[in-house]
Each structure stands twice: as structure tokens, then as C-alpha cells.
Design an enzyme around this catalytic site. Structure first.
Site: not given
Length: 464
Positions: A121-122, A165
Site C-alpha cells: 500500500k505505502t 493509503e
């Protein structure tokens, strides 16, 4: 022009303001003009960055830190009910807002891209933030890690796009209404909140169901959990689905990934045309993250060739295979990987980058519950390294579980043929690793806890 300060967020107080998710929301609110305050357990660069934006940051938790005129108190799922500031908020009848609700309010009336998945995600959120900024679209973004270039995890932009995110760990990603949702992968994790894969699928289905009308779900065509979720979403929803990956059936198909040391190059087939662009970090999984970012941007109407070029501006995120330095011919890299799939992906990427050199790993397990459920798989992943040092479990928000220690990982690693050493004193690691390393080796510090602090210390010992 982007919206201003949401109602009830004019004077927010954040408990745990230095956290990756909390600090990003606080920064955006401060940049929009809110009177931000909060507290954190210890001093940090994040606390200083917030103060530079005009926020009041207290160190330590005390009821006295909460101003009587605070418009709300913002908390994450990690804040315990007996926190003195939370208790004081109840006494003063100050509304308590979960972090996800605060983030959702910041995204209202904007074109939101929400990035979800068990891992990646990051990086994917960061790639989008950098690329959209390079295209002068001035996005807002909230990320779970600091971008290597700007050095921040959040920014208020004047553009119409907000990239965030989306955290599935506590189901809080169900609060968002994105125009584009990205699902990178769906795996069993977060064992304190999910009892089975069925619960996880249901949670992700709810997330996909929040996509606005005429919005798009961008999802992996390769990962088994994502493929299952795609089938479920298509059976129950009319949402537009765009798949990406190496599968022949993918809408955005990866034709080739070419390693180039600590970087790579990826070629995709999109609408029948080949498109090649650079990715600044090694490994197949990061290349696929970049393809997910490309597909999401195209879903917003951004020309693919412009976006592909802009993705080349991405220079990495702190703790995502971040090169910390080199000393005595040894490179030291830091990884946030803590789930077996992430560990395997990063170790394979580093193995490719190391070529004939040795790969030495310093691993710190994260959470007792995760180690209890996935410790065997973590140990098996470490067999990809030439030698590993394993630390004690980093507890984070959890209390110990009787009988669950790093030995679970170490035993599994040795059973898989790995060369593993247990080190219980973290302070002893830098000297031990420096003594193991030889010119040409790669050292990888790995885990979601404070193992990241060891990279510079290892470099200091290597230098001396």
C-alpha cells in the site's frame, strides 16, 4: 481549489500524533489552517515537522495536554480506553473521531484514490503521489511512510485528486468513498481482527462496494486472493473492474520486468500498445505496484504515456528497500517487510540485486499474534538469505502471548536449512553483523519495529 477544514476539525487533538497514519492527517489539517494539537510517547522528527507547521505537540500522555476548547479528539485503533487524554475527553464531552473518519472527511468532494491490500500500500500510494505531482496535478496525499524525495508522508494540494493509503487491518478502509480503489492482494493477516479468510473477503467486498458510481476497482490478476475477490465483486456488483499483472487475461498486462541492479524496468501492454518505464526499486513486486499505480491513473483519465514517464520520478519510500549507505564495501538496505509474503518478495529482490554476493539479514518479528500464526512461514522465508540474525519480537500494541517467542521462527528457519543466529540484545547486533560482513555483501535490516535503527549503527561499525 481543494476543500477547507471539515466541520468539527477546526481544533483537533490527536492522541498518538506521531504515528504514520495520524501524523499525515494532522499535517494536512495544519496546512489547511486548523489549530492542531496532540501528544505522542516520544520526541521524533515527525513531531518537529508538525511543530514547523504550527501544531502543538506534547510529549507523553496526560489529561492536562487536552485543551478544554478542543473541537474533537482523534484516535487510532491502537489507543487504549484508559488513555488519560481519552478519559478527559469523555469528562469534557468532546467528540472522539477515529482516524479513518478524519481521513474520510478530508477526502470529501475530491477525486479519491484509495490503495488497499495486505502489503504494498505505502509504495503504491507513494508512486501515485509522486507521479501526479510530477504532472503538476498538485494532489493531496496521506501515506503510511515518508517519501524519500519530499521526506513527508502527507501533503495538502490544491488539485482535485486525493491519494490515500486505505488500512484494512481494522476494517477502517470501509469508511472511504473512492473514485478509484486499488486492491493489490488479499491475504490472511491482522489476526487480532480477522478470524478467517471469509471475514477478510467480506471486508474487502464492503470496501469495493463503497466505490462511487462510475468508479473503478483496479485489482491484481495474479494473486489468488485478489482473483477470488474479483469473482465475488463481479458477481454482486456493477462496479467497473480493471485487472493488472502478468496473467494473460490482465487488462493491463505486464510483458516484461528487467532487473537493473537496485532498480528495474517494466514493459506493459495497455490497449494493445507496449509501454516501458523505469522503477527505482528492485523486485517484481515493486514493478507490479507501479503497474497498479499506472492503471489507477489511467482510470482517472490521465494519459498513460504521461503517467508512465512521471512514475520514473519516484525515488522510493523510507523503509521500502531503502539504501541506508555503504561502508567497507558492504551495502546496508532497510526493509519494512514483516509478513512472510513481503519478506519473501524483498529477499528475492535483494537476492537478484546481490548477484554472487552474500545476503545477510537482521530480522525483527512484529507482533506476538502474527508470529503465532505465521512464524513458521517467516522462518521459511529466511532460508533465502545466506545468514540471518533474529531478534526478539517487537510487541507494538500487543501484550505477550505465553509460549510465543522468536524461537518459533528460528526453529522453522533452521528446519528449512537456514543459517540463523538468535540475538536477544539489540545493542549487540551492529558489532555482530559488522563482524560477519565481507566486502561485496548486502545487509538487509527487516521488520516493522525499531530494527530500522540498526542500519546506521551497522554502517558505523563497518566504517571503524
Amino acid at each position: 481549489m481543494a476543500p477547507g477544514i471539515p466541520a468539527a476539525m477546526e481544533r483537533p487533538h490527536f492522541i498518538g500524533i506521531g504515528g504514520a497514519g495520524m501524523s499525515g492527517i494532522a499535517k494536512i489539517l495544519a496546512q489547511r489552517g486548523a489549530k492542531v494539537a496532540g501528544s505522542d510517547a516520544k520526541e521524533s522528527g515527525t513531531a518537529e515537522a508538525l511543530r514547523a507547521l504550527g501544531a502543538t505537540v506534547h510529549i507523553g500522555h496526560s489529561a492536562a495536554h487536552l485543551a478544554d476548547d478542543a473541537s474533537c479528539v482523534v484516535v487510532s485503533s491502537a489507543i487504549r480506553p484508559d488513555n488519560p487524554e481519552l478519559v478527559r475527553a469523555a469528562e469534557l464531552s468532546i467528540p472522539v473521531v477515529h482516524r479513518s473518519d478524519a481521513l474520510a472527511s478530508l477526502m470529501e468532494d475530491l477525486r479519491a484514490i484509495a490503495v488497499a491490500g495486505t502489503h504494498g500500500k505505502t509504495t503504491t500510494t507513494s508512486m501515485l503521489a509522486v507521479a501526479l505531482s510530477a504532472l503538476d496535478l498538485d494532489p493531496s496525499y496521506a501515506i503510511g511512510g515518508d517519501l524519500a524525495g519530499p521526506g513527508t508522508n502527507a501533503e495538502h494540494g490544491e488539485g482535485r485528486i486525493f491519494v490515500a493509503e486505505a488500512d484494512e487491518s481494522d476494517r477502517s478502509f470501509q469508511k472511504y468513498d473512492p473514485e478509484v480503489a486499488i486492491v493489490l492482494n488479499v491475504e490472511l493477516d491482522h489476526h487480532a481482527n480477522y478470524a478467517s479468510m471469509d471475514e477478510i473477503y467480506e471486508s474487502f467486498e464492503t470496501f469495493a462496494g463503497k466505490i462511487v458510481p462510475d468508479g473503478t476497482l483496479v485489482i491484481s490478476a495474479d494473486q489468488a486472493g485478489a482473483v477470488e475477490l474479483t469473482e465475488r465483486v463481479r458477481a454482486r456488483s456493477a462496479v467497473k473492474v480493471v485487472t493488472y499483472g502478468e496473467a494473460e487475461t490482465a487488462d493491463v498486462r505486464v510483458h516484461k520486468i528487467t532487473p537493473r541492479g537496485l532498480t528495474s524496468e517494466v514493459t506493459v501492454v495497455l490497449n494493445g500498445k507496449f509501454l516501458t518505464f523505469a522503477v527505482s526499486v528492485p523486485g517484481r513486486h515493486y514493478a507490479l505496484n507501479a503497474v497498479a499505480a499506472l492503471a489507477a491513473g489511467v482510470a482517472l483519465g490521465i494519459p498513460a504515456h504521461n503517467l508512465a514517464s512521471a512514475l520514473g520520478k519516484y525515488t522510493g519510500v523510507k523503509r521500502r528497500l531503502q539504501l541506508k549507505g555503504e561502508a567497507a564495501g558492504v551495502q546496508v538496505v532497510d526493509s519494512y517487510a514483516h509478513h512472510p509474503t513481503e519478506m519473501t518478495a524483498d529477499l528475492e529482490a535483494m537476492r537478484g540485486a546481490a548477484s554472487d554476493a552474500r545476503l545477510l539479514v537482521v530480522f525483527q518479528p512484529h507482533l506476538f499474534s502474527r508470529t503465532q500464526e505465521l512464524g513458521t512461514e517467516m522462518g521459511q522465508a529466511l532460508a533465502l538469505a545466506d545468514a540471518s540474525v533474529v531478534l526478539d519480537i517487537y510487541p507494538a500494541r500487543e501484550d505477550p502471548i505465553p509460549g510465543i517467542t522468536s524461537d518459533l521462527i528460528i526453529d522453522a528457519a533452521r528446519a528449512a536449512g537456514a543459517d540463523v543466529t538468535a540475538v536477544h540484545d539489540k545493542a549487540a547486533v551492529p558489532e555482530a553483523v559488522a563482524g560477519m560482513a565481507k566486502p561485496g555483501d548486502l545487509v538487509l535490516t527487516m521488520g516493522a519495529g525499531d530494527v530500522t535503527d540498526l542500519g546506521p549503527q551497522i554502517l558505523d561499525h563497518l566504517s571503524s
